[in-house]
Scaffold this motif. Sequence first.
Motif, PDB file in Angstrom:
ATOM      1  N   TYR A   2      -6.315  18.779   0.894  1.00 12.73           N
ATOM      2  CA  TYR A   2      -7.207  17.749   0.370  1.00 12.73           C
ATOM      3  C   TYR A   2      -7.299  16.581   1.355  1.00 12.73           C
ATOM      4  CZ  TYR A   2      -8.838  13.907  -2.476  1.00 12.73           C
ATOM      5  OH  TYR A   2      -9.532  12.840  -2.955  1.00 12.73           O
ATOM      6  N   ILE A   3      -8.526  16.128   1.585  1.00 13.42           N
ATOM      7  CA  ILE A   3      -8.737  15.027   2.520  1.00 13.42           C
ATOM      8  C   ILE A   3      -9.150  13.780   1.742  1.00 13.42           C
ATOM      9  CG2 ILE A   3     -10.065  14.237   4.521  1.00 13.42           C
ATOM     10  CD1 ILE A   3      -8.254  16.683   5.055  1.00 13.42           C
ATOM     11  N   MET A   4      -8.519  12.659   2.069  1.00 13.54           N
ATOM     12  CA  MET A   4      -8.830  11.398   1.377  1.00 13.54           C
ATOM     13  C   MET A   4     -10.281  11.007   1.580  1.00 13.54           C
ATOM     14  SD  MET A   4      -5.688   8.900   2.079  1.00 13.54           S
ATOM     15  CE  MET A   4      -4.508   8.697   0.777  1.00 13.54           C
ATOM     16  N   SER A   5     -10.865  10.409   0.567  1.00 12.04           N
ATOM     17  CA  SER A   5     -12.266  10.007   0.662  1.00 12.04           C
ATOM     18  C   SER A   5     -12.432   8.830   1.624  1.00 12.04           C
ATOM     19  CB  SER A   5     -12.787   9.659  -0.718  1.00 12.04           C
ATOM     20  OG  SER A   5     -11.829   8.905  -1.438  1.00 12.04           O
ATOM     21  N   ASN A   6     -11.549   7.847   1.538  1.00  6.36           N
ATOM     22  CA  ASN A   6     -11.639   6.701   2.441  1.00  6.36           C
ATOM     23  C   ASN A   6     -10.488   6.744   3.430  1.00  6.36           C
ATOM     24  OD1 ASN A   6     -13.871   5.466   1.088  1.00  6.36           O
ATOM     25  ND2 ASN A   6     -12.430   4.898  -0.524  1.00  6.36           N
ATOM     26  N   PRO A   7     -10.780   7.070   4.674  1.00  4.70           N
ATOM     27  CA  PRO A   7      -9.682   7.192   5.636  1.00  4.70           C
ATOM     28  C   PRO A   7      -8.934   5.876   5.818  1.00  4.70           C
ATOM     29  CG  PRO A   7     -11.812   7.441   6.734  1.00  4.70           C
ATOM     30  CD  PRO A   7     -12.077   7.387   5.288  1.00  4.70           C
ATOM     31  N   GLU A   8      -7.617   5.966   5.827  1.00  8.56           N
ATOM     32  CA  GLU A   8      -6.773   4.782   6.019  1.00  8.56           C
ATOM     33  C   GLU A   8      -6.357   4.624   7.470  1.00  8.56           C
ATOM     34  OE1 GLU A   8      -6.107   2.401   4.204  1.00  8.56           O
ATOM     35  OE2 GLU A   8      -6.612   3.073   2.199  1.00  8.56           O
TER      36      GLU A   8
ATOM     37  N   MET B  14      -0.063   2.348   5.375  1.00 13.19           N
ATOM     38  CA  MET B  14       0.964   3.156   4.708  1.00 13.19           C
ATOM     39  C   MET B  14       1.133   2.700   3.262  1.00 13.19           C
ATOM     40  SD  MET B  14       1.808   5.130   7.150  1.00 13.19           S
ATOM     41  CE  MET B  14       0.218   4.918   7.927  1.00 13.19           C
ATOM     42  N   TYR B  15       1.154   1.392   3.109  1.00 10.46           N
ATOM     43  CA  TYR B  15       1.290   0.793   1.779  1.00 10.46           C
ATOM     44  C   TYR B  15       0.142   1.251   0.872  1.00 10.46           C
ATOM     45  CZ  TYR B  15       2.113  -2.898  -1.650  1.00 10.46           C
ATOM     46  OH  TYR B  15       2.377  -3.577  -2.803  1.00 10.46           O
ATOM     47  N   ARG B  16      -1.081   1.209   1.403  1.00  7.99           N
ATOM     48  CA  ARG B  16      -2.253   1.595   0.596  1.00  7.99           C
ATOM     49  C   ARG B  16      -2.221   3.074   0.231  1.00  7.99           C
ATOM     50  NH1 ARG B  16      -5.028  -2.011   4.094  1.00  7.99           N
ATOM     51  NH2 ARG B  16      -5.662  -0.283   5.416  1.00  7.99           N
ATOM     52  N   VAL B  17      -1.791   3.919   1.162  1.00  7.85           N
ATOM     53  CA  VAL B  17      -1.722   5.356   0.868  1.00  7.85           C
ATOM     54  C   VAL B  17      -0.764   5.601  -0.304  1.00  7.85           C
ATOM     55  CG1 VAL B  17      -0.928   7.598   1.743  1.00  7.85           C
ATOM     56  CG2 VAL B  17      -2.319   6.126   3.204  1.00  7.85           C
ATOM     57  N   ILE B  18       0.373   4.923  -0.297  1.00  7.31           N
ATOM     58  CA  ILE B  18       1.356   5.149  -1.368  1.00  7.31           C
ATOM     59  C   ILE B  18       0.844   4.564  -2.689  1.00  7.31           C
ATOM     60  CG2 ILE B  18       3.767   4.867  -2.098  1.00  7.31           C
ATOM     61  CD1 ILE B  18       4.531   4.512   0.859  1.00  7.31           C
ATOM     62  N   LYS B  19       0.190   3.417  -2.629  1.00  6.83           N
ATOM     63  CA  LYS B  19      -0.395   2.833  -3.843  1.00  6.83           C
ATOM     64  C   LYS B  19      -1.470   3.754  -4.432  1.00  6.83           C
ATOM     65  CE  LYS B  19      -0.226  -1.078  -5.382  1.00  6.83           C
ATOM     66  NZ  LYS B  19       0.494  -1.574  -6.611  1.00  6.83           N
ATOM     67  N   LYS B  20      -2.334   4.271  -3.562  1.00  4.59           N
ATOM     68  CA  LYS B  20      -3.410   5.185  -3.993  1.00  4.59           C
ATOM     69  C   LYS B  20      -2.857   6.429  -4.665  1.00  4.59           C
ATOM     70  CE  LYS B  20      -7.207   4.705  -0.624  1.00  4.59           C
ATOM     71  NZ  LYS B  20      -7.836   5.415   0.518  1.00  4.59           N
ATOM     72  N   SER B  21      -1.640   6.805  -4.262  1.00  2.00           N
ATOM     73  CA  SER B  21      -1.033   8.016  -4.806  1.00  2.00           C
ATOM     74  C   SER B  21      -0.359   7.764  -6.140  1.00  2.00           C
ATOM     75  CB  SER B  21      -0.033   8.589  -3.802  1.00  2.00           C
ATOM     76  OG  SER B  21      -0.704   8.946  -2.616  1.00  2.00           O
ATOM     77  N   GLY B  22      -0.508   6.557  -6.665  1.00  5.76           N
ATOM     78  CA  GLY B  22      -0.068   6.290  -8.034  1.00  5.76           C
ATOM     79  C   GLY B  22       1.140   5.383  -8.184  1.00  5.76           C
ATOM     80  N   ALA B  23       1.585   4.761  -7.098  1.00  3.46           N
ATOM     81  CA  ALA B  23       2.771   3.902  -7.202  1.00  3.46           C
ATOM     82  C   ALA B  23       2.439   2.578  -7.875  1.00  3.46           C
ATOM     83  CB  ALA B  23       3.334   3.627  -5.803  1.00  3.46           C
ATOM     84  N   ASP B  24       3.346   2.134  -8.760  1.00  2.32           N
ATOM     85  CA  ASP B  24       3.223   0.786  -9.341  1.00  2.32           C
ATOM     86  C   ASP B  24       3.560  -0.247  -8.270  1.00  2.32           C
ATOM     87  OD1 ASP B  24       2.406   1.310 -11.891  1.00  2.32           O
ATOM     88  OD2 ASP B  24       4.428   1.437 -12.733  1.00  2.32           O
ATOM     89  N   ARG B  25       4.728  -0.045  -7.667  1.00  4.31           N
ATOM     90  CA  ARG B  25       5.173  -0.944  -6.594  1.00  4.31           C
ATOM     91  C   ARG B  25       5.702  -0.122  -5.430  1.00  4.31           C
ATOM     92  NH1 ARG B  25       7.360  -3.929 -11.138  1.00  4.31           N
ATOM     93  NH2 ARG B  25       9.303  -2.807 -10.880  1.00  4.31           N
ATOM     94  N   VAL B  26       5.622  -0.687  -4.245  1.00  7.03           N
ATOM     95  CA  VAL B  26       6.068   0.005  -3.038  1.00  7.03           C
ATOM     96  C   VAL B  26       6.951  -0.951  -2.239  1.00  7.03           C
ATOM     97  CG1 VAL B  26       5.333   1.136  -0.897  1.00  7.03           C
ATOM     98  CG2 VAL B  26       3.884   1.283  -2.949  1.00  7.03           C
TER      99      VAL B  26
END
Lengths: 76, 76
Positions: A2-8, B14-26
């Motif tokens: 799966y590829i993210m919609s908005n690249p980071e 990196m922070y945004r990727v982990i947040k996007k994956s469902g984390a409350d806090r990172v």
Amino acid sequence: MYIMSNPELGLASMYRVIKKSGADRVSEDAADELRKVLEAVAEKIARQAVELSIHAGRKTVKSEDVHLASKNILNL
Amino acid sequence: MYIMSNPELGLASMYRVIKKSGADRVSEDAADELRKVLEAVAEKIARQAVELSIHAGRKTVKSEDVHLASKNILNL
């Protein structure tokens, strides 16, 4: 994968990583391919890290979650 | 794994990727751990992609080199 919609991850960073690794020239498609692969890996690790933090009874994702998730995802 | 001396990937990404994956806090350490892992993976893939381009008689690293290197490194 799966590829993210908005690249980071930035394309320029990918280009520099490949150049640093000894490339004379790097096609734009090559940098984009590396970005896609790394984003997919990042997302897989991040999703599992979130699961592991919940499993440990936490709401904060910690480095130990990312560390264990990386080991699992990358078969280390 | 070998870690690059000058990180190419941003901590905020990196922070945004982990947040996007469902984390409350990172935690900040978690974002840094993900960065280290991804940089190591990026470098392994890039080094092999360069080797593959040379093997194919080219001076330009193309997406097909990154694609095959990724398959090899990530055991896909």
